[in-house]
Design a protein around this motif. Sequence first.
Motif, short mmCIF file in Angstrom:
data_model
loop_
_atom_site.label_atom_id
_atom_site.label_comp_id
_atom_site.label_asym_id
_atom_site.label_seq_id
_atom_site.Cartn_x
_atom_site.Cartn_y
_atom_site.Cartn_z
N ALA A 317 0.98 -1.18 -0.05
CA ALA A 317 -0.06 0.25 -0.01
C ALA A 317 1.06 1.39 -0.14
O ALA A 317 0.54 2.26 -0.73
CB ALA A 317 -0.83 -0.06 0.96
N GLU A 321 0.55 4.17 -2.69
CA GLU A 321 0.57 5.79 -2.29
C GLU A 321 1.50 6.51 -3.00
O GLU A 321 1.08 7.61 -3.35
CB GLU A 321 0.17 5.74 -0.96
CG GLU A 321 -1.04 5.63 -0.52
CD GLU A 321 -1.08 5.42 1.06
OE1 GLU A 321 0.01 5.36 1.71
OE2 GLU A 321 -2.33 5.27 1.70
N GLU A 563 -6.11 2.83 -6.30
CA GLU A 563 -7.02 3.42 -5.14
C GLU A 563 -7.59 2.14 -4.32
O GLU A 563 -7.62 2.23 -2.98
CB GLU A 563 -7.72 4.59 -5.30
CG GLU A 563 -7.05 5.96 -5.51
CD GLU A 563 -7.58 6.98 -6.02
OE1 GLU A 563 -8.77 6.76 -6.95
OE2 GLU A 563 -7.14 8.15 -6.03
N GLN A 564 -8.44 1.41 -5.11
CA GLN A 564 -9.22 0.23 -4.53
C GLN A 564 -8.10 -0.93 -3.79
O GLN A 564 -8.22 -1.18 -2.95
CB GLN A 564 -9.74 -0.59 -5.76
CG GLN A 564 -11.12 -0.01 -6.00
CD GLN A 564 -11.79 -0.60 -7.26
OE1 GLN A 564 -11.30 -1.56 -7.75
NE2 GLN A 564 -12.93 -0.01 -7.82
N ILE A 566 -5.26 0.04 -2.64
CA ILE A 566 -4.71 0.55 -1.27
C ILE A 566 -5.53 0.25 -0.34
O ILE A 566 -5.30 -0.23 0.86
CB ILE A 566 -4.47 2.01 -1.45
CG1 ILE A 566 -3.23 2.21 -2.49
CG2 ILE A 566 -4.07 2.69 0.05
CD1 ILE A 566 -2.92 3.55 -2.66
N LYS A 567 -7.08 0.48 -0.59
CA LYS A 567 -8.01 0.29 0.38
C LYS A 567 -7.98 -0.93 0.97
O LYS A 567 -8.18 -1.18 1.96
CB LYS A 567 -9.40 1.05 -0.50
CG LYS A 567 -9.99 1.94 0.66
CD LYS A 567 -11.58 2.01 0.57
CE LYS A 567 -12.11 2.66 -0.75
NZ LYS A 567 -13.41 2.86 -1.19
N ALA A 568 -8.33 -2.07 -0.03
CA ALA A 568 -8.29 -3.48 0.40
C ALA A 568 -7.14 -3.89 1.07
O ALA A 568 -7.24 -4.70 2.07
CB ALA A 568 -8.62 -4.11 -0.92
N LYS A 570 -5.25 -2.04 2.79
CA LYS A 570 -5.21 -1.55 4.42
C LYS A 570 -5.90 -2.48 5.34
O LYS A 570 -5.90 -2.67 6.35
CB LYS A 570 -5.46 -0.20 4.27
CG LYS A 570 -4.49 0.79 4.03
CD LYS A 570 -4.68 2.09 4.14
CE LYS A 570 -3.47 2.90 3.74
NZ LYS A 570 -3.74 4.25 3.72
N SER A 571 -7.36 -3.03 4.70
CA SER A 571 -8.43 -3.73 5.58
C SER A 571 -8.00 -5.35 5.56
O SER A 571 -7.85 -5.56 6.58
CB SER A 571 -9.53 -3.25 5.20
OG SER A 571 -9.81 -3.52 3.86
#
Length: 600
Positions: A317, A321, A563-564, A566-568, A570-571
């Motif tokens: 991630a 970024e 972006e998707q 990165i989001k995924a 992180k979770s």
Amino acid sequence: MMNYNLEKDKLLHIIESVERASWSKKLQQSLVSEISSLKNTIEHDFFTVVILGEFKRGKSTFINALLGSDLLPTNVTPTTATINALMFNEEKIAEVVYKDGHTQKGEATLEFLNGFSADSSFETENINYIKIGYPSELLRNHVILVDTPGVSDMNQQRVQVTYDFIPRADVVIFLLDATSPLKRTEKEFIEDHLLKYGIEKVIFIANRFDEIEEEDEEEVLEDIKKRLSTSFKKMGEEGIHLIPFSAYQALQGVINKDESLINASNLPIVKETIETLIYDGTSPENKIRTYTRKLRFGLEALYRQIQQELSIASANAEELEKIIAQMNILISEQASRKNKLKDYAEIQKSDMLAIIRKSLQNFQRELKEEVFELVDSYKGTEFKHYIEKQIVSLVQKRISQWITTYSGPMNLMLSKLNQELANALARHFNTTIALHGNAHVSTEFKGTPVKLAIQAEDISNVTMKAGLIAGGAAGLLILVGGPLLLPLVGLAGMPYLQKTLLDNKLKEAKAKVLPELNNLMNKTFNTLYEEIEKNMSISVEQIVILNEQRFAEIFSAYKEEIEQNIKAKKSNQDSFLEEEKDLVSKKALLEKLLQELKRG
Ligand SMILES: Nc1nc2c(ncn2[C@@H]2O[C@H](COP(=O)(O)OP(=O)(O)O)[C@@H](O)[C@H]2O)c(=O)[nH]1
Ligand SMILES: [Mg+2]
């Protein structure tokens, strides 16, 4: 020897393998739909056989004999003859395509078709051509037969439609009359419109052979061959397919199922020669080569796409970024980038136009010389008719030839510009993103640096397809059929040009005609240049817009995906293992298909 149908099936099979896999992401899907559209092209690939010859040579009878039915009207007067394009269909249908684009449907029967050409009460002037669907064996293998009115048509626009079919012809059949010698106009047509454009697959039919006395047969054939060979000089007599034939006997034989009449007519040999020429040699090979190349480009683009996605999926991630930060720089530069592209394209456009202008000036000078000399040396009494018909149609013919010859280089210049812009955009993206790669130091997650890059051909291929259509010669050629030559046509209405002129008046008339002609030709050429300039501007503008658009499309799809990601990441990282696995298997599939394609 290459088996055309087998090669086609192989390509279709590869495309179907691609279609069967599920492609989830936007950029994947757009590439796969391009590959799918190639399937459509391959499946609808036709071989066009164009039948040419002067009036009453037996062209329509010839096609009827091939179809085995009295379908097309024969003995039609030149002014009411239509262009008929025949293709396979289980049901007999006809569709009349008018110049204004509207169509009229009907049954493919002699009665229906007679309605358009039996007598001159009907205006065939407004008909572009008639499409006929017919269940015949010859047509079944994707063959289109084109019946033309005649190569010395009085109607210039219809001649133009006939001419337009010629470059698309895979095989040309030229009907001659065995009972009368090869005419000058026939010879001219063969030289100017067939040989000059590299149309090599020509079958000459010495029709009406039933009217030749048996003891004269050999001499008649030899004579035609000799006359043709002067046009075919460089190919030698062996290069000429010349078949003695009787369309009349062939048709009667087929209709009455009379084998001996069929054989006497030579129909079996004619059919065999057509099929051999269609499936042999360069044209099917070129088609397969083009399809293979296109498919390879498509598969490679998809392969690159998968690699990019794999690279994104396996990055961490933090690294992603940093890429987003670089991408934001690209977004902030969008306006100035667009302007730079535009400025560059403008400069290139002026260079292109300068080249075209120069060629056009040379052409104009040569054409004027030719026309003035013809007018100057004219000695007949039909001066008005001469100007009105001969001169105007000569100018028209020469301009059409110039446009056809010049459209190649024109498109080449445009596609070079297209390529340059795509290169510049790809370079811009790649260097900006690579800045991040260089600065890259640590990774906690996996340690593979992201190799995100855009290839110039991913931008330019799409642009080529959409953008260059406007730059084609088709639009210019339509002009030549009408508006462009209006000033010249007007010349014939001048008061001093009377129907017949006596000798002493002729000199006077010439003195008035020549400067007028000079004026009007200048006007015509100015219009032509303006139209070319207009076409060129539209094309260049489209190339700039489409390149930038395609660039933005690829760019924003990547940004969204990152972006998707990165989001995924992180979770929950587990779902990414699945995605990676899927991408790896798609990569393997594409590698396999590319191998299969290469083996061909
Ligand atoms: N004797 C003879 N007449 C023919 C032959 N082919 C065509 N015709 C006749 O020539 C005339 C014109 O034929 P058509 O097919 O309409 O010619 P097109 O104008 O070239 O399409 C018709 O009356 C035909 O019957 C042939 O091989 N032998
Ligand atoms: Mg005809």
